[in-house]
Design an enzyme around this catalytic site. Structure first.
Site, PDB file in Angstrom:
ATOM      1  N   GLU A   2       0.831  -1.219   0.000  1.00 28.81           N
ATOM      2  CA  GLU A   2       0.000   0.000   0.000  1.00 28.81           C
ATOM      3  C   GLU A   2       0.865   1.269   0.000  1.00 28.81           C
ATOM      4  OE1 GLU A   2      -1.328   1.750   3.490  1.00 28.81           O
ATOM      5  OE2 GLU A   2      -0.781   0.092   4.803  1.00 28.81           O
ATOM      6  N   LYS A  28      -3.430  -2.064  14.514  1.00 29.75           N
ATOM      7  CA  LYS A  28      -2.669  -0.985  15.136  1.00 29.75           C
ATOM      8  C   LYS A  28      -3.060  -0.841  16.599  1.00 29.75           C
ATOM      9  CE  LYS A  28      -3.504   1.254  11.622  1.00 29.75           C
ATOM     10  NZ  LYS A  28      -3.910   2.283  10.670  1.00 29.75           N
TER      11      LYS A  28
END
Ligand code: PSU
Ligand code: MN
Length: 311
Positions: free
Chosen positions: A29, A168
């Site tokens: 990405e 995360k």
């Protein structure tokens, strides 16, 4: 590069050659380059990820939007522009998820793709393996804000293997794991029983299956897709031990960063990049080192999965 498909995407020649030979390809990405890490470590990390994929015999395909055209396989010069967050004419390169992908394309703008939009574009190009740092998920306080990453939506409707270091740490990980279970996304722990917490190797939540080899990941994904042909398979690789930050240390920093974000009214798309930058400041750069290490580690895992899948 030449246009290869009717769906408005452009596949770089080396990537389309690999795909046509059914050789292993790993999608990467560009939001993590443009908005997840500061310059110049973002550039160095992005090139290190590409290089480790090649070392394992796979072709890297970093994905981003150039002049409105989703491009599968950015060149080194293009990656440099994403790292500097600026198109050649000075336009800023924003963060592009599923909600603004089509409008960025229609406007002919540049855009850095998140996990969600990269997954969709990689799938459109025929790529089966994708590597990122940590997936987006259910944010803390989501019961109030409803802030849940479209990364989960894409994982629920895109049949790719996604390699990550868990979610995360800034997220509500237990809720994120519940959400993935609801979507029917298998969580595979590479040499771990636990869903990793990005900067830390454990989260207290278990994965669905522990695997010791990456051939197992490919075998499970193939079986999964025969029955559930539209969902992703998550391969979770913990941050390398020497870069791990202890959970209680990172928790203190996250609490502080969240308070600052609330005070400054930071919400929505801006929240993830803001928190990552705050954590870097609060930990004296430790989160940055961990982030870099896990990104390169994940790219290496993804390359080996792609090689196994293409056998
Ligand atoms: N993982 C990282 N750094 C990042 C991101 C993930 O190590 O910057 C990015 C990814 O692009 C992910 C996005 O898709 O953050 C999620 O943002 P949001 O929570 O706004 O959906
Ligand atoms: Mn969000």
């Amino acid at each position: 590069m030449e246009p290869t498909s009717p769906t408005d995407i452009r596949i770089a020649e080396h990537v389309s050659r690999a795909l046509s030979e059914q050789a292993p390809v790993v999608a990467l990405e560009s939001t993590v380059i443009a908005h997840g890490l500061p310059y110049p470590i973002n550039l160095e990390t992005s090139l290190a990820c590409e290089s480790v994929v090649r070392q394992h015999g796979a072709t890297p395909a970093t994905i981003g939007i150039i002049d409105g055209v989703p491009t599968i396989g950015l060149s080194e010069d293009e990656i440099k522009l994403f790292a500097a967050r600026q198109a050649p004419d000075g336009r800023p390169i924003g963060k592009v998820g599923l909600n603004n992908l089509a409008s960025v394309m229609a406007r002919g703008a540049w855009g850095a793709t998140t996990v969600a939009s990269t997954l969709r574009l990689a799938h459109a190009a025929g790529i089966r393996v994708f590597s990122t740092g940590g997936i987006g998920g259910v944010h803390r306080g989501a019961a109030e804000t409803f802030d849940i990453s479209a990364d989960l939506t894409a994982l629920g409707n895109t049949p790719l293997i996604c390699v990550c270091a868990g979610g995360k740490a800034i997220l509500d990980l237990p809720k994120t794991v519940e959400y993935l279970e609801m979507l029917g996304v298998p969580l595979l722990g590479y040499c771990t029983d636990e869903f990793p917490a990005f900067y830390s190797r454990s989260s207290g939540r278990t994965v669905d299956a522990r695997i010791e080899t990456l051939d197992e990941a490919a075998g499970i994904a193939e079986r999964h897709w025969r029955i559930c042909s539209s969902t992703a398979v998550l391969v979770c690789a913990p941050v390398p031990a020497e870069f791990e930050i202890a959970p209680d240390e990172i928790e203190i920093a996250i609490d502080k960063a969240m308070i600052t974000a609330t005070r400054q009214g930071i919400r929505g798309k801006a929240l993830t990049p803001f928190l990552l930058a705050e954590l870097e400041r609060l930990t004296g750069g430790k989160t940055l080192e961990a982030n870099r290490a896990l990104l390169v580690n994940n790219a290496s895992v993804a390359a080996r999965v792609a090689v196994s899948l293409s056998r």
